[in-house]
Every structure is written in structure tokens, then in C-alpha cells.
Design a protein around this motif. Structure first.
Motif, mmCIF file in Angstrom:
data_model
loop_
_atom_site.group_PDB
_atom_site.id
_atom_site.type_symbol
_atom_site.label_atom_id
_atom_site.label_comp_id
_atom_site.label_asym_id
_atom_site.label_seq_id
_atom_site.Cartn_x
_atom_site.Cartn_y
_atom_site.Cartn_z
ATOM 1 N N ASN A 74 -24.011 86.232 53.643
ATOM 2 C CA ASN A 74 -23.477 85.957 54.986
ATOM 3 C C ASN A 74 -22.560 84.737 54.990
ATOM 4 O OD1 ASN A 74 -25.952 87.560 55.157
ATOM 5 N ND2 ASN A 74 -25.673 87.432 57.355
ATOM 6 N N ALA A 75 -22.908 83.723 54.226
ATOM 7 C CA ALA A 75 -22.116 82.488 54.216
ATOM 8 C C ALA A 75 -20.713 82.728 53.668
ATOM 9 C CB ALA A 75 -22.821 81.424 53.401
ATOM 10 N N ARG A 76 -20.592 83.670 52.751
ATOM 11 C CA ARG A 76 -19.293 83.973 52.144
ATOM 12 C C ARG A 76 -18.622 85.170 52.794
ATOM 13 N NH1 ARG A 76 -18.704 81.616 46.944
ATOM 14 N NH2 ARG A 76 -20.607 80.551 46.256
ATOM 15 N N ASN A 77 -19.269 85.770 53.787
ATOM 16 C CA ASN A 77 -18.745 87.015 54.392
ATOM 17 C C ASN A 77 -18.434 88.038 53.310
ATOM 18 O OD1 ASN A 77 -18.969 86.100 56.991
ATOM 19 N ND2 ASN A 77 -16.815 85.591 57.237
ATOM 20 N N ALA A 78 -19.404 88.273 52.444
ATOM 21 C CA ALA A 78 -19.183 89.157 51.303
ATOM 22 C C ALA A 78 -20.272 90.213 51.208
ATOM 23 C CB ALA A 78 -19.140 88.338 50.014
ATOM 24 N N LEU A 79 -19.855 91.352 50.730
ATOM 25 C CA LEU A 79 -20.756 92.488 50.500
ATOM 26 C C LEU A 79 -20.612 92.898 49.048
ATOM 27 C CD1 LEU A 79 -22.585 94.664 51.981
ATOM 28 C CD2 LEU A 79 -20.520 96.079 52.016
ATOM 29 N N TYR A 80 -21.727 93.296 48.437
ATOM 30 C CA TYR A 80 -21.707 93.655 47.028
ATOM 31 C C TYR A 80 -22.381 95.012 46.813
ATOM 32 C CZ TYR A 80 -20.937 88.645 46.818
ATOM 33 O OH TYR A 80 -20.451 87.380 47.017
ATOM 34 N N LEU A 81 -22.015 95.643 45.717
ATOM 35 C CA LEU A 81 -22.706 96.867 45.292
ATOM 36 C C LEU A 81 -22.871 96.805 43.785
ATOM 37 C CD1 LEU A 81 -23.887 99.601 46.259
ATOM 38 C CD2 LEU A 81 -21.693 100.638 45.579
ATOM 39 N N GLN A 82 -24.094 96.617 43.345
ATOM 40 C CA GLN A 82 -24.407 96.638 41.925
ATOM 41 C C GLN A 82 -24.722 98.077 41.543
ATOM 42 O OE1 GLN A 82 -24.428 94.120 39.539
ATOM 43 N NE2 GLN A 82 -24.762 95.808 38.101
ATOM 44 N N MET A 83 -23.960 98.611 40.602
ATOM 45 C CA MET A 83 -24.113 100.006 40.202
ATOM 46 C C MET A 83 -24.537 100.050 38.736
ATOM 47 S SD MET A 83 -20.800 101.708 42.068
ATOM 48 C CE MET A 83 -19.617 100.929 40.976
ATOM 49 N N ASN A 84 -25.686 100.611 38.491
ATOM 50 C CA ASN A 84 -26.225 100.745 37.138
ATOM 51 C C ASN A 84 -26.393 102.218 36.778
ATOM 52 O OD1 ASN A 84 -26.503 97.905 36.989
ATOM 53 N ND2 ASN A 84 -28.536 98.011 37.923
ATOM 54 N N SER A 85 -26.532 102.487 35.494
ATOM 55 C CA SER A 85 -26.752 103.856 34.998
ATOM 56 C C SER A 85 -25.730 104.823 35.588
ATOM 57 C CB SER A 85 -28.173 104.313 35.337
ATOM 58 O OG SER A 85 -29.131 103.432 34.781
ATOM 59 N N LEU A 86 -24.487 104.446 35.503
ATOM 60 C CA LEU A 86 -23.431 105.242 36.125
ATOM 61 C C LEU A 86 -23.283 106.602 35.466
ATOM 62 C CD1 LEU A 86 -20.957 102.349 36.760
ATOM 63 C CD2 LEU A 86 -21.734 103.955 38.498
ATOM 64 N N LYS A 87 -22.941 107.586 36.290
ATOM 65 C CA LYS A 87 -22.772 108.966 35.868
ATOM 66 C C LYS A 87 -21.356 109.435 36.184
ATOM 67 C CE LYS A 87 -27.565 109.910 37.256
ATOM 68 N NZ LYS A 87 -28.429 110.764 38.104
ATOM 69 N N PRO A 88 -20.868 110.460 35.504
ATOM 70 C CA PRO A 88 -19.525 110.965 35.823
ATOM 71 C C PRO A 88 -19.368 111.340 37.298
ATOM 72 C CG PRO A 88 -20.277 111.872 33.751
ATOM 73 C CD PRO A 88 -21.441 111.130 34.328
ATOM 74 N N GLU A 89 -20.424 111.821 37.922
ATOM 75 C CA GLU A 89 -20.330 112.219 39.333
ATOM 76 C C GLU A 89 -20.229 111.022 40.281
ATOM 77 O OE1 GLU A 89 -22.630 113.196 37.084
ATOM 78 O OE2 GLU A 89 -24.627 113.395 38.012
ATOM 79 N N ASP A 90 -20.357 109.812 39.753
ATOM 80 C CA ASP A 90 -20.134 108.615 40.571
ATOM 81 C C ASP A 90 -18.652 108.265 40.654
ATOM 82 O OD1 ASP A 90 -23.067 107.240 39.053
ATOM 83 O OD2 ASP A 90 -22.913 108.106 41.061
ATOM 84 N N THR A 91 -17.818 108.962 39.901
ATOM 85 C CA THR A 91 -16.381 108.707 39.931
ATOM 86 C C THR A 91 -15.824 108.977 41.326
ATOM 87 O OG1 THR A 91 -16.075 109.198 37.590
ATOM 88 C CG2 THR A 91 -14.153 109.447 39.024
ATOM 89 N N ALA A 92 -15.168 107.967 41.888
ATOM 90 C CA ALA A 92 -14.648 108.072 43.253
ATOM 91 C C ALA A 92 -13.918 106.782 43.596
ATOM 92 C CB ALA A 92 -15.783 108.305 44.249
ATOM 93 N N VAL A 93 -13.239 106.808 44.726
ATOM 94 C CA VAL A 93 -12.753 105.573 45.336
ATOM 95 C C VAL A 93 -13.870 105.064 46.244
ATOM 96 C CG1 VAL A 93 -11.029 104.504 46.819
ATOM 97 C CG2 VAL A 93 -10.359 106.330 45.239
ATOM 98 N N TYR A 94 -14.228 103.807 46.063
ATOM 99 C CA TYR A 94 -15.311 103.196 46.831
ATOM 100 C C TYR A 94 -14.722 102.301 47.912
ATOM 101 C CZ TYR A 94 -18.840 104.955 43.658
ATOM 102 O OH TYR A 94 -19.667 105.784 42.943
ATOM 103 N N TYR A 95 -15.239 102.486 49.132
ATOM 104 C CA TYR A 95 -14.744 101.766 50.299
ATOM 105 C C TYR A 95 -15.838 100.901 50.907
ATOM 106 C CZ TYR A 95 -10.940 105.195 50.214
ATOM 107 O OH TYR A 95 -9.875 105.976 49.853
#
Length: 124
Positions: A74-95
Motif C-alpha cells: 500500500n505504501a508504494r501503491n504497488a501490486l505484485y504477482l509471483q508466478m511459480n511452476s509456469l506452464k505453456p498455458e500460462d502464456t498470455a498478456v497479463y494486465y
């Protein structure tokens, strides 16, 4: 005006990890919810994971629940997404998306502001 800028995307091999970041700016930035969506070629934009800005309650799509973790600073006005064990079906543009509505969930119609997206490609 609120601006959301994503970063951290790239090319990764199957089983690898990436951490996406979303930096928010704007004098009136005060969301109730923030979330990550993704859109693969030829497919609808889909919900990935979200978090309440106050309280930090997390909600995730079943397809990523055991592999992806959403968090915010909240202090940095930031959002994160940690993605592990990635798969080919995770391929996409992330918004990154933000909502000022009193309730918001997994529908893209719930969100008022969007970033430009960052490409994630998972190679076999």
C-alpha cells in the motif's frame, strides 16, 4: 487520472518463475480492489488473482491458486504477482486492474482502471 504500469514479463521455460509488478500513480488513487487478469491470443480476458486494498483478502482462479501469489504494498501503491511452476498455458498478456467499486470480483466489468499489459511467454 489513475495510471497502472505493469512490468516483469518475459520468456521463461516450463517450471520457471516470474514476478510481475504493477505501479499505480495518480492523485486520486484509492482503490478498493486490485487484480491481475490475462488474455491469451484468441481468448477472452480472464481473471487470475485479486486482493482487497485494505485488509489484503486474496481471491484466486482455481487454475493458478497453488502456483501464483498476489500481494500488494500500500505504501508504494504497488501490486505484485509471483508466478511459480509456469506452464505453456500460462502464456498470455497479463494486465493489472483496479476497482473503486464497493464490491468487485472476477469480472473485468468490475474494474475501472487498466494497465497496458505485459507479455508472459512460457516455452515447452
Amino acid at each position: 487520472q489513475v495510471q497502472l504500469v505493469e512490468s516483469g514479463g518475459g520468456l521463461v521455460q516450463v517450471g520457471g518463475s516470474l514476478r510481475l509488478s504493477c505501479a499505480a500513480s495518480g492523485r486520486t488513487f484509492s482503490p478498493n480492489f486490485m487484480a491481475w487478469f490475462r488474455q491469451a491470443p484468441g481468448k477472452e480476458r480472464e481473471f487470475v488473482a485479486g486482493i482487497t486494498w485494505v485488509g489484503g483478502r486474496i481471491y484466486s482462479a482455481d487454475s493458478v491458486k497453488a502456483r501464483f501469489t498476489v500481494s500488494r504494498d500500500n505504501a508504494r501503491n504497488a501490486l505484485y504477482l509471483q508466478m511459480n511452476s509456469l506452464k505453456p498455458e500460462d502464456t498470455a498478456v497479463y494486465y493489472c486492474a483496479a476497482s473503486r467499486k464497493s464490491t468487485a470480483g472476477r469480472s473485468k466489468d468490475d474494474y475501472d482502471y487498466w494497465g497496458q499489459g505485459t507479455q508472459v511467454t512460457v516455452s515447452p
